[in-house]
Design an enzyme around this catalytic site. Sequence first.
Site, PDB file in Angstrom:
ATOM      1  N   LYS A   1      39.462  24.198   6.321  1.00 36.29           N
ATOM      2  CA  LYS A   1      40.299  23.523   5.332  1.00 36.29           C
ATOM      3  C   LYS A   1      39.568  23.316   4.002  1.00 36.29           C
ATOM      4  O   LYS A   1      40.195  23.062   2.981  1.00 36.29           O
ATOM      5  CB  LYS A   1      40.822  22.204   5.887  1.00 36.29           C
ATOM      6  CG  LYS A   1      41.828  22.426   7.007  1.00 36.29           C
ATOM      7  CD  LYS A   1      42.572  21.155   7.403  1.00 36.29           C
ATOM      8  CE  LYS A   1      43.624  21.442   8.451  1.00 36.29           C
ATOM      9  NZ  LYS A   1      43.058  21.840   9.759  1.00 36.29           N
TER      10      LYS A   1
HETATM   11  C1  LIG Z   1      43.813  22.521  10.718  1.00 33.15           C
HETATM   12  C2  LIG Z   1      43.040  23.222  11.772  1.00 33.15           C
HETATM   13  C3  LIG Z   1      43.608  24.261  12.558  1.00 33.15           C
HETATM   14  C4  LIG Z   1      45.053  24.670  12.424  1.00 33.15           C
HETATM   15  O1  LIG Z   1      45.298  25.353  11.228  1.00 33.15           O
HETATM   16  P1  LIG Z   1      46.796  25.576  10.718  1.00 33.15           P
HETATM   17  O2  LIG Z   1      46.668  26.241   9.401  1.00 33.15           O
HETATM   18  O3  LIG Z   1      47.422  24.210  10.622  1.00 33.15           O
HETATM   19  O4  LIG Z   1      47.487  26.419  11.728  1.00 33.15           O
HETATM   20  C5  LIG Z   1      42.801  24.908  13.481  1.00 33.15           C
HETATM   21  N1  LIG Z   1      41.518  24.542  13.674  1.00 33.15           N
HETATM   22  C6  LIG Z   1      40.942  23.550  12.954  1.00 33.15           C
HETATM   23  C7  LIG Z   1      39.537  23.191  13.228  1.00 33.15           C
HETATM   24  C8  LIG Z   1      41.673  22.870  11.974  1.00 33.15           C
HETATM   25  O5  LIG Z   1      41.093  21.877  11.281  1.00 33.15           O
END
Ligand SMILES: *Cc1c(COP(=O)(O)O)cnc(C)c1O
Length: 435
Positions: free
Chosen positions: A108
Site C-alpha cells: 500500500k
Molecule cells: C490491502 C492488502 C491486501 C489486499 O489488497 P487489495 O488491493 O485490497 O485486494 C493484501 N495483502 C496485504 C498485506 C494488504 O495490506
Amino acid sequence: MNFISTEGKQKEAVPFSEALLYGLAYDGGLYMPISVPRLKDRFWQNINKLSLTDIGFEIARLYLKDEIEDRDLRNIIDDAINFDAPLVPLHDHVHILELFHGPTLAFKDFGARFMARAFAHLHKDKDREIVILAATSGDTGSAVAHGFYKVPGIKVCLLYPSGKVSKLQEQQMTTLGENITALEVDGTFDDCQRMVKDAFSDQKLRDQILLSSANSINIGRLLPQTFYYVYALSQLGIQNKPVFSVPSGNFGNLTAGLIAAEMGMPTEHFIAATNANDVVPKYLQSGEFHPRASVKTISNAMDVGNPSNFDRISYLYHQSLDEIRKHISGYSFTDEETRKCIREVYEKTGYILDPHAAVGYLAGQSWLEHHDVDVPMIVLGTAHPAKFRDVVEPLIGKELELPPQLEAAMQKEKKSTPLDGRYEALRDFLLEDLV
Ligand SMILES: *Cc1c(COP(=O)(O)O)cnc(C)c1O
C-alpha cells in the site's frame, strides 16, 4: 487522459486532479480511464534497461501528461517510489515479487506515497489546505499516514478504534506527529467509518474545510500499482508470459495488474487468491456475485466481504463473465492451509512467506496443478512477514527480526487524541482543535 465513472450515470469525464480529489464519482461509481492507453513496442523492447521509476514515469505520463509536466512528474515518482520491488526466485518457475520494502512494509506504500505527492502538486496553487479524513482498521491508516507525512498543504486525520488495532499498527499511525493526527475512537471500526461518512455529508462542515478521502477506491492509488507489474516482467525477461497470483481483499491490486495487461503487458493469466472471504472465487464459479459480511482470518488485510474494486474489473471486461473468466481464475484457502503453507515453504526453501503471500502461493500452486503448462508464476508478496510475527514465528520456529522501520516506530512515543464515538465529537475536533 480523462476519467469516467463505472456507473455510467455521470456522463462527463473528469481530469485526474478531480478524480483524485473526489475519490468517488457523483453517481457513486469508481473512476476509470476513458480508454486504457497502450505502451509502445519500443518501450517493451527496451524494458530490461529501465528501472522501476523509469517504468513508473513512462506509464504515469500516458495518463497525466496534460496535467503534470514531465519534470514534475519525474520528481513525484522518484520521491514516492524510493524503494525497490525485487523479484525473488523461490523454486522451479515460482517467484515472489516483494512489494514490502517501503516505510510501512506493505504494497500500500506505492499507492499512498504516489497519491500524496500527486495531490500536493496538483493543489499547490490553491490557498485552501486539504484535510484527508480516513477511518482505518490498521494497515491502510499507517500507509496513508506515512504517505502524506510532511507533504505540504495537506493534513491527515486518521480515525481508528481504540484497542482494536495491533500494537505495531498503532505505533505506525500515532508516532509521526507533524501533519498527521491520530484520533483514537472509543468504539468500533464501523463507528469510525460512520463518523467519516457523516463528515462527508455535513455540508456546513464542508463549506469550512476542504475534505478529501484517501481510501482504496481512489484512482490515485491504483495507477502506481501498475508500475511494479511491468517492473516484474522487466526482471523476469520480456520473452516470458507469466501468471500473476494476487492475494486479494478489495481487489485494487489485481485491478492494477489487469490494467497493466490492457496497456500491452504480456501475461498468461491472473489469479484472484483469497482467504475464507471468497466472494470473487465463488462468482467466477457460479456467475453470481453475493457480497457477505467479512469473516476474520490470519491474512486480515484481505478480510473483505464486499470487494469495492470488483466494479472496475467488471467494467474493464464489459460486464462479460466469459471475458472475466478468460483473464482470471479464483481460489480460496482456510487459515489452516495458510499456516501449513508458511511452514512447508520455509522448510523446503528457507523463504518466509507472510500470511497474505502464502494465500497467493497456494493459489498459484492450485492453478499450476490444473494446467499442464510450463509458465513462470509470480506471486505478489504484499507484506513483510515481520508485520505478522505473531502468526509466522510459531510456524517457522524462530524469531523474526524487526526491520529498522518497524523497530524505530516501536521505540517512539504514542500521541493520539481520544474521541468518543459520536459524529459531533469529530466535527468539533475538526472545527476547533485541528490547527
Ligand atoms: C490491502 C492488502 C491486501 C489486499 O489488497 P487489495 O488491493 O485490497 O485486494 C493484501 N495483502 C496485504 C498485506 C494488504 O495490506
